[in-house]
Design a protein around this motif. Structure first.
Motif, PDB file in Angstrom:
ATOM      1  N   UNK A  26       0.824  -1.209   0.000  1.00  0.00           N
ATOM      2  CA  UNK A  26       0.000   0.000   0.000  1.00  0.00           C
ATOM      3  C   UNK A  26       0.861   1.263   0.000  1.00  0.00           C
ATOM      4  N   UNK A  27       1.914   1.237   0.816  1.00  0.00           N
ATOM      5  CA  UNK A  27       2.795   2.405   0.879  1.00  0.00           C
ATOM      6  C   UNK A  27       3.534   2.623  -0.445  1.00  0.00           C
ATOM      7  N   UNK A  28       3.923   1.549  -1.085  1.00  0.00           N
ATOM      8  CA  UNK A  28       4.572   1.678  -2.403  1.00  0.00           C
ATOM      9  C   UNK A  28       3.619   2.283  -3.428  1.00  0.00           C
ATOM     10  N   UNK A  29       2.344   1.904  -3.338  1.00  0.00           N
ATOM     11  CA  UNK A  29       1.347   2.489  -4.237  1.00  0.00           C
ATOM     12  C   UNK A  29       1.186   3.983  -3.968  1.00  0.00           C
ATOM     13  N   UNK A  30       1.190   4.357  -2.697  1.00  0.00           N
ATOM     14  CA  UNK A  30       1.097   5.774  -2.348  1.00  0.00           C
ATOM     15  C   UNK A  30       2.278   6.546  -2.933  1.00  0.00           C
ATOM     16  N   UNK A  31       3.474   5.944  -2.822  1.00  0.00           N
ATOM     17  CA  UNK A  31       4.678   6.610  -3.327  1.00  0.00           C
ATOM     18  C   UNK A  31       4.589   6.825  -4.839  1.00  0.00           C
TER      19      UNK A  31
ATOM     20  N   UNK B 250       2.953  13.277   2.186  1.00  0.00           N
ATOM     21  CA  UNK B 250       2.404  11.916   2.144  1.00  0.00           C
ATOM     22  C   UNK B 250       3.443  10.949   1.571  1.00  0.00           C
ATOM     23  N   UNK B 251       4.144  11.381   0.524  1.00  0.00           N
ATOM     24  CA  UNK B 251       5.192  10.549  -0.068  1.00  0.00           C
ATOM     25  C   UNK B 251       6.316  10.285   0.948  1.00  0.00           C
ATOM     26  N   UNK B 252       6.691  11.321   1.702  1.00  0.00           N
ATOM     27  CA  UNK B 252       7.750  11.159   2.708  1.00  0.00           C
ATOM     28  C   UNK B 252       7.326  10.181   3.806  1.00  0.00           C
ATOM     29  N   UNK B 253       6.073  10.368   4.250  1.00  0.00           N
ATOM     30  CA  UNK B 253       5.553   9.469   5.281  1.00  0.00           C
ATOM     31  C   UNK B 253       5.470   8.036   4.761  1.00  0.00           C
ATOM     32  N   UNK B 254       5.060   7.882   3.523  1.00  0.00           N
ATOM     33  CA  UNK B 254       4.944   6.552   2.921  1.00  0.00           C
ATOM     34  C   UNK B 254       6.297   5.865   2.818  1.00  0.00           C
ATOM     35  N   UNK B 255       7.324   6.661   2.460  1.00  0.00           N
ATOM     36  CA  UNK B 255       8.678   6.099   2.382  1.00  0.00           C
ATOM     37  C   UNK B 255       9.118   5.606   3.754  1.00  0.00           C
ATOM     38  N   UNK B 256       8.871   6.402   4.779  1.00  0.00           N
ATOM     39  CA  UNK B 256       9.250   6.031   6.147  1.00  0.00           C
ATOM     40  C   UNK B 256       8.537   4.748   6.583  1.00  0.00           C
ATOM     41  N   UNK B 257       7.227   4.696   6.357  1.00  0.00           N
ATOM     42  CA  UNK B 257       6.452   3.513   6.745  1.00  0.00           C
ATOM     43  C   UNK B 257       6.874   2.291   5.925  1.00  0.00           C
ATOM     44  N   UNK B 258       7.216   2.510   4.656  1.00  0.00           N
ATOM     45  CA  UNK B 258       7.666   1.407   3.802  1.00  0.00           C
ATOM     46  C   UNK B 258       8.915   0.748   4.374  1.00  0.00           C
ATOM     47  N   UNK B 259       9.859   1.569   4.810  1.00  0.00           N
ATOM     48  CA  UNK B 259      11.098   1.033   5.387  1.00  0.00           C
ATOM     49  C   UNK B 259      10.796   0.228   6.645  1.00  0.00           C
TER      50      UNK B 259
END
Length: 259
Positions: free
Chosen positions: A152-157, A165-174
């Protein structure tokens, strides 16, 4: 000693729910036995409580609550070895349950044998304790959740252009990636732990541990009922055991109950 777990209603509800579509009368018997066992336990009739809880076990139910109650009933009847056997089985189904852990520790303090475990490196001990927080199946569920969150986070990115939102998604993805990796490792580790490293509880009151799997073997040391040991080998009606301090020897299989 925590003498009685609180969630009896939920266990009985689970029994009914698990068979609600089967039309079978097995669940009726299980519910009746469980209710009768609880009444017997609360009336201090621990012999009847043990018989009734065992009947539920014989119906192929596997529950931390059931095993916990059965272990407590054995403790109340004075059989510390079988109490530990069922509490250890309960702990495998609910490894982080404080009541179960407390009761195991409480009974172990009453045993004759108090053998210190071999010291472990801090990092090894920490790794093993983290792994034991959940069962293999629970870690598997966590890995599925983490992988889903990762996708889901990769889709957001890829699809969302809003910077924060992209920054937060990258953080959560890691974080999700690391959690998924560790969950998969822990799931495999816990699922195979008791297959690769089986354990048992000594049932014989006084047991002479032999150097070889025969009565003619020389006596190495003596252990007593309730001691938890590792099982490292089997030969006919003998098992090789390993004590917490690393010592090994052979005893008759009839003097040991595998957890």
């Amino acid at each position: 000693m925590h003498t009685f777990i609180k969630s009896q209603f939920y266990f009985i509800f689970f029994i009914i729910l698990s068979f609600s579509l089967s039309g079978n009368s097995i669940e009726d018997s299980a519910v009746i036995y469980m209710q009768q066992a609880n009444v017997a336990y609360q009336s201090n009739d621990f012999k009847d409580a043990i018989e009734l809880y065992t009947k539920v076990v014989d119906l192929q139910y596997e529950s931390a609550i059931l095993y916990y109650n059965l272990g407590n009933a054995y403790f109340k009847s004075g059989d510390n070895a079988r109490a530990l056997l069922w509490l250890e089985r309960a702990c495998r189904l609910a490894p982080s349950n404080e009541d179960i852990i407390h009761n195991i520790s409480f009974i172990q303090q009453k045993l004759i044998d108090r053998i210190e475990q071999l010291p472990e490196l801090f990092i090894v001990k920490w790794w093993n304790n983290c792994s034991k927080l959940l069962t293999g199946n629970q870690w598997a569920v966590c890995s599925i959740v983490a992988c889903t969150l990762l996708v889901l986070c990769l889709l957001f990115i890829l699809l969302i252009r809003i910077p924060w939102i992209r920054s937060l998604s990258v953080f959560i993805t890691v974080l999700a990636l690391f959690f998924a990796i560790f969950s998969i490792i822990f799931s495999k580790k816990e699922s195979s732990r008791y297959v690769q490293h089986p354990e048992g509880i000594v049932m014989g009151y006084v047991v002479n541990v032999k150097s070889t799997p025969t009565e003619k073997g020389s006596d190495l040391f003596v252990i007593h009922a309730g001691l938890k040991v590792g099982i490292t080998d089997r030969l006919n009606e003998w098992v090789e055991i390993r004590l917490p301090n690393g010592e090994k020897g052979w005893i008759q299989a009839s003097l040991l109950e595998e957890i």
